[in-house]
Design a protein around this motif. Structure first.
Motif, short mmCIF file in Angstrom:
data_model
loop_
_atom_site.label_atom_id
_atom_site.label_comp_id
_atom_site.label_asym_id
_atom_site.label_seq_id
_atom_site.Cartn_x
_atom_site.Cartn_y
_atom_site.Cartn_z
N SER A 261 0.81 -1.24 0.01
CA SER A 261 -0.03 -0.14 0.16
C SER A 261 0.89 1.37 -0.27
CB SER A 261 -1.00 0.12 1.20
OG SER A 261 -1.72 1.18 1.34
N TYR A 262 1.95 1.33 0.74
CA TYR A 262 2.66 2.39 0.79
C TYR A 262 3.43 2.77 -0.49
CZ TYR A 262 6.40 5.69 2.37
OH TYR A 262 7.20 6.71 2.43
N LYS A 263 3.91 1.48 -1.26
CA LYS A 263 4.40 1.65 -2.33
C LYS A 263 3.69 2.33 -3.58
CE LYS A 263 8.29 -1.84 -2.30
NZ LYS A 263 8.75 -2.86 -2.91
N ASN A 264 2.31 1.81 -3.58
CA ASN A 264 1.27 2.26 -4.55
C ASN A 264 0.87 3.78 -4.45
OD1 ASN A 264 0.88 -0.11 -6.08
ND2 ASN A 264 -0.62 -0.73 -4.72
N ASN A 265 0.90 4.32 -2.94
CA ASN A 265 0.38 5.39 -2.60
C ASN A 265 1.78 6.44 -3.21
OD1 ASN A 265 -1.06 7.68 -1.43
ND2 ASN A 265 0.43 7.58 0.40
N SER A 266 2.91 6.07 -2.77
CA SER A 266 4.06 6.71 -3.01
C SER A 266 4.28 6.99 -4.62
CB SER A 266 5.50 6.11 -2.70
OG SER A 266 6.63 6.87 -2.85
N LYS B 58 1.79 6.56 -6.70
CA LYS B 58 0.64 7.65 -7.22
C LYS B 58 1.11 9.19 -6.71
CE LYS B 58 -2.98 4.52 -6.59
NZ LYS B 58 -4.47 4.06 -6.06
N GLU B 59 1.60 9.31 -5.72
CA GLU B 59 2.22 10.86 -5.05
C GLU B 59 3.09 11.43 -6.30
OE1 GLU B 59 3.40 10.50 -1.17
OE2 GLU B 59 1.20 11.19 -0.55
N ILE B 60 4.10 10.55 -6.59
CA ILE B 60 5.16 11.06 -7.63
C ILE B 60 4.40 11.17 -8.75
CG2 ILE B 60 7.12 10.50 -8.66
CD1 ILE B 60 7.38 11.15 -5.67
N GLY B 61 3.33 10.31 -9.52
CA GLY B 61 2.71 10.63 -10.65
C GLY B 61 2.12 11.90 -10.61
N LYS B 62 1.40 12.11 -9.54
CA LYS B 62 0.61 13.35 -9.30
C LYS B 62 1.69 14.61 -9.43
CE LYS B 62 -2.34 16.27 -6.58
NZ LYS B 62 -1.99 17.51 -6.87
N TYR B 63 2.77 14.56 -8.87
CA TYR B 63 3.80 15.57 -8.91
C TYR B 63 4.24 15.88 -10.32
CZ TYR B 63 8.61 17.55 -8.36
OH TYR B 63 9.56 18.32 -8.53
N LEU B 64 4.52 14.60 -10.97
CA LEU B 64 4.86 14.95 -12.43
C LEU B 64 3.75 15.43 -13.35
CD1 LEU B 64 6.87 11.60 -12.79
CD2 LEU B 64 7.83 13.82 -12.48
#
Length: 105
Positions: A23-28, A30-36
């Motif tokens: 779950s932590y890896k998936n959330n991270s 997604k957050e980096i994807g949103k940042y990009l």
């Protein structure tokens, strides 16, 4: 012989731990994807995003772009802030390599 109840508890704890990491890896990712995306990158421009655990407390998300498959860009989140902290060739070392997506500060 190991008690069945103890064995069940151990498996439950391991299962919860693995689910938490996943779950932590998936959330991270997604957050980096949103940042990009906020930086103006489209999903089509990104080949791969994956998060790995290094020596604790380092958690790093690697991004590989479609137009530069021989380079890795490393991102992390600290104190609520996401930033690119490094980039490297996919294989080997090339001091002359020019990174297309390197963030300048």
């Amino acid at each position: 012989m190991i008690n069945k109840k103890v064995l069940i508890v151990v498996f439950i704890i391991l299962g919860i731990g693995l689910l938490t990491i996943h779950s932590y890896k998936n959330n991270s990712n997604k957050e980096i994807g949103k940042y990009l995306a906020d930086k103006g990158y489209s999903q089509k421009e990104i080949l791969k995003v994956y998060t790995e655990f290094g020596k604790l407390p380092l958690v790093s998300t690697t991004v590989i772009f479609q137009d530069e498959v021989n380079a890795r860009y490393f991102y992390r989140k600290e104190n609520g802030r996401i930033y690119q902290y490094s980039c490297a060739p996919l294989r080997g070392v090339d001091p002359e390599f020019k990174y297309k997506h390197e963030e300048k500060y």
